[in-house]
Design a protein around this motif. Structure first.
Motif, short mmCIF file in Angstrom:
data_model
loop_
_atom_site.label_atom_id
_atom_site.label_comp_id
_atom_site.label_asym_id
_atom_site.label_seq_id
_atom_site.Cartn_x
_atom_site.Cartn_y
_atom_site.Cartn_z
N ILE A 48 0.84 -1.20 0.00
CA ILE A 48 0.00 0.00 0.00
C ILE A 48 0.88 1.25 0.00
O ILE A 48 0.62 2.21 -0.73
CB ILE A 48 -0.95 0.00 1.21
CG1 ILE A 48 -1.92 -1.17 1.13
CG2 ILE A 48 -1.71 1.32 1.33
CD1 ILE A 48 -2.86 -1.12 -0.05
N ALA A 49 1.95 1.26 0.79
CA ALA A 49 2.86 2.40 0.85
C ALA A 49 3.53 2.63 -0.51
O ALA A 49 3.68 3.77 -0.95
CB ALA A 49 3.91 2.19 1.93
N ILE A 50 3.92 1.55 -1.18
CA ILE A 50 4.56 1.68 -2.49
C ILE A 50 3.56 2.24 -3.51
O ILE A 50 3.89 3.14 -4.28
CB ILE A 50 5.10 0.31 -2.96
CG1 ILE A 50 6.30 -0.09 -2.10
CG2 ILE A 50 5.49 0.35 -4.43
CD1 ILE A 50 6.76 -1.52 -2.32
N ILE A 51 2.34 1.73 -3.50
CA ILE A 51 1.32 2.20 -4.44
C ILE A 51 1.00 3.67 -4.20
O ILE A 51 0.92 4.46 -5.15
CB ILE A 51 0.05 1.32 -4.33
CG1 ILE A 51 0.35 -0.08 -4.86
CG2 ILE A 51 -1.12 1.94 -5.08
CD1 ILE A 51 -0.73 -1.09 -4.57
N ILE A 52 0.84 4.07 -2.95
CA ILE A 52 0.55 5.47 -2.64
C ILE A 52 1.73 6.35 -3.04
O ILE A 52 1.55 7.43 -3.62
CB ILE A 52 0.22 5.64 -1.14
CG1 ILE A 52 -1.13 4.99 -0.84
CG2 ILE A 52 0.21 7.10 -0.74
CD1 ILE A 52 -1.47 4.93 0.64
N GLY A 53 2.95 5.91 -2.78
CA GLY A 53 4.14 6.69 -3.16
C GLY A 53 4.25 6.88 -4.66
O GLY A 53 4.52 7.98 -5.14
N ILE A 54 4.02 5.82 -5.41
CA ILE A 54 4.08 5.92 -6.87
C ILE A 54 2.98 6.83 -7.39
O ILE A 54 3.21 7.64 -8.30
CB ILE A 54 4.02 4.51 -7.50
CG1 ILE A 54 5.32 3.76 -7.21
CG2 ILE A 54 3.77 4.59 -9.00
CD1 ILE A 54 5.30 2.30 -7.63
N ALA A 55 1.78 6.73 -6.81
CA ALA A 55 0.67 7.59 -7.24
C ALA A 55 0.98 9.06 -6.98
O ALA A 55 0.71 9.91 -7.83
CB ALA A 55 -0.61 7.18 -6.52
N ILE A 56 1.57 9.36 -5.83
CA ILE A 56 1.92 10.75 -5.51
C ILE A 56 2.98 11.26 -6.48
O ILE A 56 2.89 12.40 -6.95
CB ILE A 56 2.39 10.86 -4.05
CG1 ILE A 56 1.20 10.66 -3.11
CG2 ILE A 56 3.07 12.20 -3.79
CD1 ILE A 56 1.58 10.56 -1.66
N ILE A 57 3.97 10.45 -6.80
CA ILE A 57 5.01 10.87 -7.74
C ILE A 57 4.42 11.13 -9.12
O ILE A 57 4.73 12.15 -9.75
CB ILE A 57 6.13 9.81 -7.80
CG1 ILE A 57 6.92 9.80 -6.49
CG2 ILE A 57 7.07 10.07 -8.97
CD1 ILE A 57 7.90 8.66 -6.37
N ILE A 58 3.57 10.24 -9.60
CA ILE A 58 2.96 10.41 -10.92
C ILE A 58 2.10 11.67 -10.97
O ILE A 58 2.19 12.47 -11.91
CB ILE A 58 2.15 9.16 -11.31
CG1 ILE A 58 3.09 7.99 -11.58
CG2 ILE A 58 1.27 9.43 -12.52
CD1 ILE A 58 2.40 6.66 -11.77
N LEU A 59 1.27 11.88 -9.94
CA LEU A 59 0.42 13.08 -9.91
C LEU A 59 1.25 14.35 -9.83
O LEU A 59 0.94 15.35 -10.48
CB LEU A 59 -0.55 12.99 -8.73
CG LEU A 59 -1.66 11.96 -8.86
CD1 LEU A 59 -2.45 11.86 -7.56
CD2 LEU A 59 -2.57 12.29 -10.02
#
Length: 76
Positions: free
Chosen positions: A21-32
């Motif tokens: 979950i932390a990896i997915i949230i981190g990647i989503a924040i970077i992409i946005l």
């Protein structure tokens, strides 16, 4: 070598549910963030050199006052 050791401390195999979950949230924040940055970059005009100098001087003056107040060297 150094980066691998740093990441091993926090995220290691096998991944737990929380780490995924932390990896997915981190990647989503970077992409946005990158998406927003590139959209804004298209529409913002470059700042003239004179304005850059004025902004830099203002930032230095404000930082000096802020540090002076924090350290107690400057009182109002």
């Amino acid at each position: 070598m150094g980066n691998q050791q740093l990441l091993d401390r926090y995220i290691s195999m096998p991944f737990t549910y929380t780490e995924l979950i932390a990896i997915i949230i981190g990647i989503a924040i970077i992409i946005l963030s990158l998406n927003l940055y590139f959209r804004l970059k298209k529409h913002i005009k470059p700042i003239r050199l004179f304005n850059k100098i004025l902004i830099s001087l203002l930032a230095i003056i404000m930082a000096t006052i802020f540090i002076g107040v924090l350290t107690g060297e400057m009182q109002f």
